[in-house]
Design an enzyme around this catalytic site. Structure first.
Site, mmCIF file in Angstrom:
data_model
loop_
_atom_site.group_PDB
_atom_site.id
_atom_site.type_symbol
_atom_site.label_atom_id
_atom_site.label_comp_id
_atom_site.label_asym_id
_atom_site.label_seq_id
_atom_site.Cartn_x
_atom_site.Cartn_y
_atom_site.Cartn_z
ATOM 1 N N LYS A 44 -10.903 -1.525 10.137
ATOM 2 C CA LYS A 44 -11.004 -2.615 9.365
ATOM 3 C C LYS A 44 -11.300 -3.911 10.180
ATOM 4 C CE LYS A 44 -7.271 -0.784 6.079
ATOM 5 N NZ LYS A 44 -8.135 -0.528 4.925
ATOM 6 N N ASP A 50 2.970 -4.918 8.190
ATOM 7 C CA ASP A 50 1.802 -4.047 7.875
ATOM 8 C C ASP A 50 0.774 -5.101 8.013
ATOM 9 O OD1 ASP A 50 -0.537 -3.052 6.901
ATOM 10 O OD2 ASP A 50 0.295 -2.155 5.211
ATOM 11 N N GLN A 72 -4.742 -5.653 6.799
ATOM 12 C CA GLN A 72 -5.246 -6.697 6.156
ATOM 13 C C GLN A 72 -5.276 -7.991 6.675
ATOM 14 O OE1 GLN A 72 -7.732 -5.514 3.887
ATOM 15 N NE2 GLN A 72 -7.039 -3.513 3.793
ATOM 16 N N HIS A 120 0.851 -1.165 0.029
ATOM 17 C CA HIS A 120 -0.126 0.059 -0.118
ATOM 18 C C HIS A 120 1.012 1.376 0.093
ATOM 19 C CE1 HIS A 120 -2.888 3.025 1.775
ATOM 20 N NE2 HIS A 120 -3.890 2.081 1.413
#
Length: 406
Positions: A225, A199, A202, A121
């Site tokens: 999220k 990261d 997700q 990202h």
């Protein structure tokens, strides 16, 4: 028992209609919806506990402080951090990555190297580019193949005594690909003393995280999220590393003593939590963890994998559809285009008219789009409350878009 209807009943927003159609929300990689239990915690904070934390002796301040620290401990257990003070509240993944890149500035010099991947990202690209500008360090990028799989032979050739940071995502937000971070961490540990940053924006919503088992130095993710409010997130860092590095922001809460002659800093975690935090949101993040744990992380993973497999199978029945990363191990995302029938946003607008919310465009991953020589994709992303019936509606909507755009 995994009861999808009981789970859906906890998300009031799913009852509404959009464009006179029942809402089908498939934009969960951008942000998830919030269960009533999380919303109730937010409401309770502002109607019963509203006060600043760690700074007052009055009852409301003490109660708010206690609730936020309980939430911190829930998150510690959720990611299996060794200590609760290794859990830093942030605004989200982007702030966490920028924080890390800033505090590592003093650890880099000219011609040192930072390794990231093609699957990142923008939030895991730009902070490192800025760090390179500040220090003269160089950025090296692990490439992908036509399936979106990282080419780890390049990592082997990149790792050397100049490598100071390796930062990769656990799951690609654009393609849903699950990266082999255990292998990446092992290779990095074997060959360098580099800081390892993961990261987890997700991955945290979809499967169990164990930062001690991973042996990463930093792990960041966003609350919004994973069923928590926007403006919430977590930075995990190993105690000895966080204690060694400088603060990010200066101001209230992060000081031990302050005078015009100099300032000493508070201990962890407050050293990195300057200013008034998002108290209600941080407490609600703990409630989101409670929701996930009550449903069961394994149950969530099985359900979402079933959704992904079914969506890919049904979408591939459509002629001239291309699914990116379809041969890879993925979670939560199917990213596709209809070849020869306009652009992804055209498909997205038609789906919206049918009440189906998906994401279109480059998903803040322009290097991935450049690699595939496309402007963007249609991305359907799944959460615990989605159903196979909603997948059927998506497939029919895509077929209708294809007919209209052909």
């Amino acid at each position: 028992m995994f009861d999808i209807q009981e789970i859906r009943s906890q998300f009031s927003i799913l009852d509404q209609q959009v464009n006179s159609k029942q809402l089908v929300y498939l934009d969960n990689a951008a942000t998830s919806q919030k269960p009533n239990s999380v919303l109730e915690v937010c409401h309770k904070y502002y109607t019963e506990l509203n006060a600043n934390v760690h700074r007052g002796i009055h009852t409301l301040s003490q109660l708010a402080t206690e609730e936020m620290e309980i939430s911190r401990r829930k998150i510690q257990q959720f990611i299996n951090a060794k200590y609760d003070f290794e859990v830093i509240f942030t605004k989200g993944t982007t702030e966490g990555l920028n924080l890390i890149a800033y505090i590592l500035t003093q650890k880099l010099k000219k011609d040192d190297e930072i390794i990231i991947s093609y699957l990142e990202h923008h939030s895991n690209i730009v902070p490192w580019q800025l760090l390179c500008e500040r220090t003269g360090a160089k950025l090296r990028v692990i490439p992908i193949d036509e399936n979106g799989v990282l080419q780890l032979d390049y990592l082997d050739s990149f790792l050397n005594e100049k490598t100071k940071i390796v930062s990769v995502n656990q799951v690609s937000n654009a393609l849903g690909i699950i990266n082999p971070i255990e292998e990446i961490i092992a290779k990095t540990r074997k060959n360098t003393n580099a800081y390892i940053v993961i990261d987890g924006a997700q991955s945290a919503p979809h499967f169990t995280i164990d930062v001690q088992k991973l042996d990463c130095d930093f792990f960041v993710f966003s609350g919004h999220k994973m069923y928590a409010p926007m403006g919430t997130g977590i930075l995990y860092g190993k105690q000895e590393i966080l204690e060694d590095l400088p603060p990010f922001h200066g101001g209230g809460e992060m000081i031990s003593t302050c005078s015009f002659d100099g300032t000493t800093y508070a201990g962890l975690p407050f050293k990195y939590e300057a200013g008034t935090p998002n108290v209600g949101g941080n407490i609600a993040l703990g409630a989101a963890v409670d929701f996930i744990c009550k449903v069961g992380q394994e149950n969530i993973q099985i359900h979402e994998n079933n959704l992904l497999e079914y969506a890919q199978k049904e979408l591939l029945e459509i002629e001239n559809i291309k699914i990116y990363g379809k041969k890879t191990k993925r979670t939560g995302v199917v990213s596709f285009n209809l070849e020869g029938v306009g652009i992804s946003s055209d498909v997205g607008m038609i789906l919206d008219k049918l009440g189906i919310a998906v994401r279109t465009g480059h998903h803040c991953t322009q290097p991935i789009m450049d690699y595939f020589n496309i402007a963007g994709t249609v991305r359907a992303s799944f959460a615990v409350y989605n159903t196979l019936g909603e997948i059927d509606l998506l497939v029919e909507g895509v077929k209708k878009a294809q007919r209209m755009l052909s």
